[in-house]
Motif scaffolding. Structure first.
Motif, PDB file in Angstrom:
ATOM      1  N   GLY A  56       0.820  -1.201   0.000  1.00  0.00           N
ATOM      2  CA  GLY A  56       0.000   0.000   0.000  1.00  0.00           C
ATOM      3  C   GLY A  56       0.857   1.254   0.000  1.00  0.00           C
ATOM      4  N   ALA A  57       0.346   2.304  -0.634  1.00  0.00           N
ATOM      5  CA  ALA A  57       1.123   3.526  -0.831  1.00  0.00           C
ATOM      6  C   ALA A  57       1.470   4.211   0.488  1.00  0.00           C
ATOM      7  CB  ALA A  57       0.365   4.486  -1.743  1.00  0.00           C
ATOM      8  N   ASN A  58       0.540   4.245   1.446  1.00  0.00           N
ATOM      9  CA  ASN A  58       0.798   4.948   2.706  1.00  0.00           C
ATOM     10  C   ASN A  58       1.908   4.286   3.511  1.00  0.00           C
ATOM     11  OD1 ASN A  58      -1.161   6.841   2.117  1.00  0.00           O
ATOM     12  ND2 ASN A  58      -2.758   5.861   3.350  1.00  0.00           N
ATOM     13  N   ASP A  59       1.821   2.952   3.658  1.00  0.00           N
ATOM     14  CA  ASP A  59       2.863   2.245   4.411  1.00  0.00           C
ATOM     15  C   ASP A  59       4.198   2.308   3.682  1.00  0.00           C
ATOM     16  OD1 ASP A  59       1.254   1.578   6.541  1.00  0.00           O
ATOM     17  OD2 ASP A  59       0.784  -0.446   5.815  1.00  0.00           O
ATOM     18  N   ALA A  60       4.177   2.214   2.355  1.00  0.00           N
ATOM     19  CA  ALA A  60       5.425   2.295   1.593  1.00  0.00           C
ATOM     20  C   ALA A  60       6.097   3.646   1.817  1.00  0.00           C
ATOM     21  CB  ALA A  60       5.164   2.065   0.107  1.00  0.00           C
ATOM     22  N   ALA A  61       5.313   4.706   1.794  1.00  0.00           N
ATOM     23  CA  ALA A  61       5.864   6.042   2.010  1.00  0.00           C
ATOM     24  C   ALA A  61       6.432   6.194   3.419  1.00  0.00           C
ATOM     25  CB  ALA A  61       4.794   7.097   1.760  1.00  0.00           C
ATOM     26  N   GLU A  62       5.751   5.621   4.402  1.00  0.00           N
ATOM     27  CA  GLU A  62       6.231   5.723   5.784  1.00  0.00           C
ATOM     28  C   GLU A  62       7.508   4.913   5.986  1.00  0.00           C
ATOM     29  OE1 GLU A  62       6.163   6.882   9.929  1.00  0.00           O
ATOM     30  OE2 GLU A  62       5.703   7.728   7.959  1.00  0.00           O
TER      31      GLU A  62
END
Length: 297
Positions: free
Chosen positions: A176-182
């Protein structure tokens, strides 16, 4: 001092043995025990490095403490006297080389940070001018400092297979984009703080890898962190781009295995005493350089 190759904790549930660590289930927690096994070219060798597991564990504990203001971690305690009583009979195997940690739902990705061009990053760059799909300036050399640190994730392989570099977009698809960014933010924040500390000790942190998990909705740093097994540390005074740099890791082991023309197939050979001693000394030097302390083994 003899090498602890395999732990034996009686009837306690063994969840798995990695290249270095043995993992046990302790109620709702986990026990990580760093053995003295050593691997090279994706194979565990026939002999270990006495005390290596203690050195790695103490380096990790130093970094977990130093980085606690950047990211929470999985450590409950590394004090054997605070472990559940069922573990006390095995104190001789656990003292200095183990951690009682929280169970986390781990992300299926190796989070790699690169501040310098080396290893698989150098191979990628030489072939394509990129690292994990990230374009880089022309004219860089093996060992060059990068314009800025890069997040270059890799697959988390199973069964000893070699990790494979993948593009950030692949990580977004997987978790997922949010976890990847974090994970990218945390990886680079940790790298920047660790690299600054290493620099203050006369060392270059060329690259490293982290593993993260989630506990009660919070992302935490887990496994080992910033050891010579998971990171390339170079002596800043000797740094000279244009080829491989001497590093605080298993270089003596790799050099020996190349010299005897091992075919890199199982069974892996053992190591002569001089290679064992020189490798142990290099791990101890890394500990003392990073922490400012001497480690009594």
């Amino acid at each position: 001092m003899t090498a602890l190759i395999t732990t034996n904790l009686g009837t306690l549930p063994l969840l798995g043995r990695g290249k270095v660590r043995d993992l046990y289930a302790i109620d709702d927690a986990l026990l990580l025990v760093a053995s003295d096994r050593i691997s090279a070219f994706d194979h565990v060798l026939g002999s270990g490095i006495p005390g290596k597991g203690k050195i790695l564990t103490q380096i990790s504990l130093f970094w977990f403490d130093l980085l606690s203001d950047v990211v929470p971690n999985h450590v409950i305690t590394a004090n054997v006297s605070e472990y559940p009583s069922v573990l006390h009979p095995f104190a001789d195997q656990l003292e200095g080389r183990s951690m009682l940690v929280k169970r986390a739902k781990m992300f299926p990705v190796e989070c790699v940070a690169r501040g310098y061009l080396a290893g698989s990053g150098w191979k990628d760059y030489r072939a394509s001018g990129q690292v994990c799909g990230i374009p880089l300036p022309s004219g860089l050399q093996d060992g060059s400092r990068l314009p800025e640190p890069l997040f270059t994730p890799a697959t988390k392989s199973e069964g000893g297979a070699h990790d494979e570099n993948i593009a950030f977009e692949e990580i977004e698809t997987r978790i997922g984009a949010n976890d990847a960014a974090e994970l990218r933010r945390l990886t680079l924040a940790i790298y920047n703080k660790a690299a600054a500390h290493a620099e203050s000790r006369g060392l270059i942190l060329a690259d490293t890898k982290f593993e993260f998990g989630r506990v009660d909705g919070t992302i935490i740093l887990a496994d080992e962190v910033l050891t010579p097994d998971s990171s390339r540390f170079w002596d800043a005074a000797a740094w000279m781009p244009g080829g491989p740099q001497p590093s605080f890791d298993k270089q003596f082991v790799r050099d020996y295995l190349e010299a005897i023309h091992w075919n890199k197939q199982a069974p892996a050979p053992g190591l002569p005493d001089d290679v064992v001693k020189r490798t142990k000394a290099k791990y101890l030097e890394a500990f003392s350089r990073l922490t400012g302390r001497e480690l009594k083994l």
